[in-house]
Design a protein around this motif. Sequence first.
Motif, short mmCIF file in Angstrom:
data_model
loop_
_atom_site.label_atom_id
_atom_site.label_comp_id
_atom_site.label_asym_id
_atom_site.label_seq_id
_atom_site.Cartn_x
_atom_site.Cartn_y
_atom_site.Cartn_z
N TYR A 1 0.84 -1.21 0.00
CA TYR A 1 0.00 0.00 0.00
C TYR A 1 0.88 1.25 0.00
O TYR A 1 0.62 2.21 -0.74
N LEU B 1 2.47 1.64 -3.35
CA LEU B 1 1.46 2.11 -4.31
C LEU B 1 1.26 3.62 -4.18
O LEU B 1 1.21 4.33 -5.18
N SER C 1 -5.42 4.46 -4.03
CA SER C 1 -4.98 3.85 -2.77
C SER C 1 -6.15 3.61 -1.83
O SER C 1 -6.11 2.68 -1.03
N TYR D 1 -7.41 0.26 -2.91
CA TYR D 1 -6.53 -0.83 -2.45
C TYR D 1 -6.61 -1.00 -0.94
O TYR D 1 -6.53 -2.12 -0.43
N ASN D 2 -6.80 0.09 -0.21
CA ASN D 2 -6.87 0.01 1.24
C ASN D 2 -8.08 -0.80 1.69
O ASN D 2 -7.99 -1.61 2.62
N PHE E 1 -9.59 -3.14 -0.07
CA PHE E 1 -9.14 -4.48 -0.44
C PHE E 1 -8.27 -5.08 0.66
O PHE E 1 -8.49 -6.19 1.12
N ILE F 1 -6.02 -6.38 -9.60
CA ILE F 1 -4.74 -5.73 -9.31
C ILE F 1 -4.20 -5.03 -10.56
O ILE F 1 -3.62 -3.95 -10.46
N ILE G 1 -5.66 -1.73 -10.82
CA ILE G 1 -5.02 -0.77 -9.91
C ILE G 1 -3.65 -0.37 -10.43
O ILE G 1 -3.30 0.81 -10.49
N LEU H 1 1.91 -5.84 -5.51
CA LEU H 1 0.54 -5.79 -5.01
C LEU H 1 -0.11 -7.17 -5.01
O LEU H 1 -0.88 -7.50 -4.12
#
Lengths: 224, 218
Positions: free
Chosen positions: A126, A129, A143, A146-147, A149, B145, B148, B162
């Motif tokens: 993270y 990223l 982000s 993703y956080n 996730f 992913i 992202i 990731l």
Amino acid sequence: MNLKKNWWKIIAVSLIIYTITAGFLGKVPRLPILHETIRNLYFHVTMWFGMMIILLISLVYSIKYLSSQKQEHDIIASEAANAGILLGCLGITTGMIWAKFTWGAYWVNDPKLNGAAVTLLIYFAYLILRGSIEEEQKRAKVSAVYNIFAYVLLLVFLMIWPRMNGVDSLHPGNGGNPAFSSYDLDKNMRWVFYPAIIGWTLIGVWMMTLKVRIRKIQQQLLNN
Amino acid sequence: MLKEIPILIKKELQNEWKQKFSFSGILLYVISTVFVSYLCFKVIENILVWNALFWIIMLFAATNAVAKSFIQESKGRLLYLYTLASPQGIIIAKTIYNALLLSIIGIFNYLFFGLLLGDLVQDKTLFLLTIILGSMGFAIVLTMISAIASKTNNTGSLMAILAFPILIPLLITLIRLSKNALDGLDLSVSYTYIIVLLAINVIVVVLAYLLFPYLWRD
């Protein structure tokens, strides 16, 4: 010092001092194998609890960011993740020291431990990223996704996966092993355990708020 | 949205057909990796080594194969696509397509790997099921992913950073399941692993379905 605003910081510091003093000097049950290492309950376990609470704050602000697009929420989410990762690193170090004295090795191949390592790797990713996107709004959005996730997977890998049937774990509280609460017959340990969780969490929140303030000041300086 | 998905999958297939070199590239990647392993090992008799090597090759091939799913399309074409279809439709179509692609790569990998390094699999049906479940899992995680990672400056390395932590638990479960297939154990021993795999897949699909709409537009 403004006591009305800062009372919780005083509580945080006194709880940590109490945890360290009572944690090392207080009475603990004498048990085979564990002996004095049972005191690690006050540090390792509580730090990970604190980490999970602070990362939950980070998750909440990431969700808030996605619905509001306010930059402030993104700053809080990222700094909360930083504080949570710090507590996670401390927690995994204390856990490794405990494992050395109880199991004989710093690291054993165990679902709970691997889940913990995976969780930290996800959060390190993270940070990477965040570092690799220049544009502010895009960074905040990607982000945040993703956080969310990351936190769901943290719950899976830390809480559900090690407890599954057919997955054996040595870790207390998993794979049919009794948790610490069953060793603590006279229930005295919880007088340090719960305050310690609150203490570590508050210290983490304090660090977070400091960093958030610094970031906001930097932002203002940039804008002027 | 349900109507969109078959059309979008068809579009992915046509796209792949237009750029045959990228699919052949992945096959060549598998061939060269297996060949390097062959030169290093000659024949593998140890089941654990066979299993680990097979899945590591599969992991890297899958990462490379899926990494392109959002990068290969130009900005203009993505924009056009976004005006036509819903984000959920796009991510699901891409995931299904990638699962198909990875299943083919997995089976190809198994055939070629078995040919050069020796086929140790006793329960072929279970092993095939493992490959398909694994391809599904890889496709689901890696598609999200790659969406992202495609937003960043260094897509290649971020894809691995990731995805690998998320793939580790999947990979460990896959390796255990495929070891059961290699040993030819009774299917009833493997039910837990199959359920764990399906559960991880379902969780990530739900997450991707909910989160992709926030991600797709720049």
